[in-house]
Design a protein around this motif. Structure first.
Motif, PDB file in Angstrom:
ATOM      1  N   ASP A 184       0.716  -1.365  -0.089  1.00 38.49           N
ATOM      2  CA  ASP A 184       0.002  -0.093  -0.082  1.00 38.49           C
ATOM      3  C   ASP A 184       0.973   1.244   0.099  1.00 38.49           C
ATOM      4  O   ASP A 184       0.533   2.332  -0.665  1.00 38.49           O
ATOM      5  N   HIS A 185       1.889   1.138   0.741  1.00 37.88           N
ATOM      6  CA  HIS A 185       2.823   2.269   0.907  1.00 37.88           C
ATOM      7  C   HIS A 185       3.506   2.765  -0.425  1.00 37.88           C
ATOM      8  O   HIS A 185       3.486   3.796  -0.844  1.00 37.88           O
ATOM      9  N   TRP A 186       3.638   1.600  -1.223  1.00 42.51           N
ATOM     10  CA  TRP A 186       4.248   1.708  -2.224  1.00 42.51           C
ATOM     11  C   TRP A 186       3.292   1.859  -3.708  1.00 42.51           C
ATOM     12  O   TRP A 186       3.690   2.457  -4.747  1.00 42.51           O
ATOM     13  N   GLY A 187       2.095   1.691  -3.324  1.00 45.68           N
ATOM     14  CA  GLY A 187       0.966   1.805  -4.380  1.00 45.68           C
ATOM     15  C   GLY A 187       0.925   0.877  -5.343  1.00 45.68           C
ATOM     16  O   GLY A 187       0.781   1.172  -6.695  1.00 45.68           O
ATOM     17  N   VAL A 188       1.347  -0.331  -4.911  1.00 51.19           N
ATOM     18  CA  VAL A 188       1.527  -1.459  -6.003  1.00 51.19           C
ATOM     19  C   VAL A 188       0.444  -2.403  -5.312  1.00 51.19           C
ATOM     20  O   VAL A 188       0.452  -2.758  -4.314  1.00 51.19           O
ATOM     21  N   ASN A 189      -0.350  -3.340  -6.503  1.00 50.74           N
ATOM     22  CA  ASN A 189      -0.905  -4.484  -6.034  1.00 50.74           C
ATOM     23  C   ASN A 189      -0.134  -5.861  -6.147  1.00 50.74           C
ATOM     24  O   ASN A 189       0.215  -6.314  -7.072  1.00 50.74           O
ATOM     25  N   LEU A 190       0.146  -6.093  -4.752  1.00 50.21           N
ATOM     26  CA  LEU A 190       1.061  -7.401  -4.603  1.00 50.21           C
ATOM     27  C   LEU A 190       0.070  -8.459  -4.103  1.00 50.21           C
ATOM     28  O   LEU A 190       0.529  -9.351  -3.271  1.00 50.21           O
ATOM     29  N   LYS A 191      -1.375  -8.258  -4.128  1.00 50.47           N
ATOM     30  CA  LYS A 191      -2.180  -9.252  -3.655  1.00 50.47           C
ATOM     31  C   LYS A 191      -1.884 -10.618  -3.897  1.00 50.47           C
ATOM     32  O   LYS A 191      -2.498 -11.523  -3.200  1.00 50.47           O
ATOM     33  N   TRP A 192      -1.522 -10.956  -5.064  1.00 50.58           N
ATOM     34  CA  TRP A 192      -1.008 -12.357  -5.617  1.00 50.58           C
ATOM     35  C   TRP A 192      -0.048 -12.904  -4.855  1.00 50.58           C
ATOM     36  O   TRP A 192       0.104 -14.015  -4.737  1.00 50.58           O
ATOM     37  N   LEU A 193       0.729 -12.081  -3.777  1.00 56.35           N
ATOM     38  CA  LEU A 193       1.713 -12.671  -2.864  1.00 56.35           C
ATOM     39  C   LEU A 193       1.075 -13.364  -1.836  1.00 56.35           C
ATOM     40  O   LEU A 193       1.577 -14.000  -1.067  1.00 56.35           O
ATOM     41  N   GLY A 194      -0.227 -13.080  -1.683  1.00 59.28           N
ATOM     42  CA  GLY A 194      -1.093 -13.566  -0.350  1.00 59.28           C
ATOM     43  C   GLY A 194      -1.067 -14.965  -0.080  1.00 59.28           C
ATOM     44  O   GLY A 194      -0.778 -15.685   0.686  1.00 59.28           O
ATOM     45  N   PRO A 195      -1.491 -15.785  -1.358  1.00 57.30           N
ATOM     46  CA  PRO A 195      -1.329 -17.253  -1.439  1.00 57.30           C
ATOM     47  C   PRO A 195       0.062 -17.762  -1.383  1.00 57.30           C
ATOM     48  O   PRO A 195       0.090 -19.176  -1.078  1.00 57.30           O
ATOM     49  N   ILE A 196       1.044 -16.948  -1.602  1.00 59.99           N
ATOM     50  CA  ILE A 196       2.606 -17.533  -1.636  1.00 59.99           C
ATOM     51  C   ILE A 196       3.004 -17.586  -0.100  1.00 59.99           C
ATOM     52  O   ILE A 196       3.785 -18.302   0.086  1.00 59.99           O
ATOM     53  N   THR A 197       2.561 -16.672   0.580  1.00 62.54           N
ATOM     54  CA  THR A 197       2.927 -16.727   2.038  1.00 62.54           C
ATOM     55  C   THR A 197       2.840 -18.034   2.843  1.00 62.54           C
ATOM     56  O   THR A 197       3.582 -18.710   3.461  1.00 62.54           O
ATOM     57  N   PRO A 198       1.712 -18.700   2.537  1.00 61.52           N
ATOM     58  CA  PRO A 198       1.415 -19.709   3.190  1.00 61.52           C
ATOM     59  C   PRO A 198       2.283 -20.885   2.561  1.00 61.52           C
ATOM     60  O   PRO A 198       2.528 -21.963   3.472  1.00 61.52           O
ATOM     61  N   LEU A 199       2.514 -21.121   1.391  1.00 59.82           N
ATOM     62  CA  LEU A 199       3.681 -21.801   1.039  1.00 59.82           C
ATOM     63  C   LEU A 199       4.925 -21.832   1.587  1.00 59.82           C
ATOM     64  O   LEU A 199       5.648 -22.930   1.921  1.00 59.82           O
ATOM     65  N   GLY A 200       5.216 -20.582   1.717  1.00 63.14           N
ATOM     66  CA  GLY A 200       6.616 -20.520   2.524  1.00 63.14           C
ATOM     67  C   GLY A 200       6.302 -21.302   4.070  1.00 63.14           C
ATOM     68  O   GLY A 200       7.319 -21.899   4.460  1.00 63.14           O
TER      69      GLY A 200
END
Length: 127
Positions: free
Chosen positions: A92-108
């Protein structure tokens, strides 16, 4: 492999201290409280697993695929989990949409869990 695990564990630990310090000071001014809490979660898990990597680097010989698989699961899982949290915290601070990372976090997270269970299995098999 032993040296690689120790070096990565040391780098993860050092980066966790640096990022934790930034989170406690500089990032407090730019991130909302809920994003800062997420960021701190990434830092904590990175540090926990840095210490784990140093411990297994000191005590394991990495002669079996089980030992190597546990280490790689922890290394990759920590990187994926913590890095995705850091990026999501700043999206949000950078103003970019990184919501696609949401499902990646649980894989880690899953890879970290797999690493812990592979270690448990290794210790059970050892004796």
């Amino acid at each position: 492999m032993k040296q690689l695990v120790l070096v990565i564990g040391s780098l993860y630990g050092g980066l966790a201290v640096i990022l934790g310090a930034f989170g406690a000071h500089a990032f407090k001014k730019i991130l909302p409280a809920e994003k800062l809490i997420s960021f701190e979660t990434g830092v904590k898990y990175q540090m926990y697993h840095a210490l784990l990597l140093i411990a297994i680097g000191l005590f394991l010989e990495f002669q079996t695929s089980l030992e190597k698989s546990a280490a790689w699961s922890i290394i990759l899982g920590t990187f994926i989990f913590s890095t995705s949290i850091y990026l999501l915290s700043f999206a949000d601070h950078w103003g970019v949409n990184l919501k696609w990372l949401g499902p990646i976090t649980p894989l880690g997270g899953l890879l970290m869990i797999v690493g812990w269970f592979l270690l448990a299995f290794y210790f059970l098999k050892r004796n």
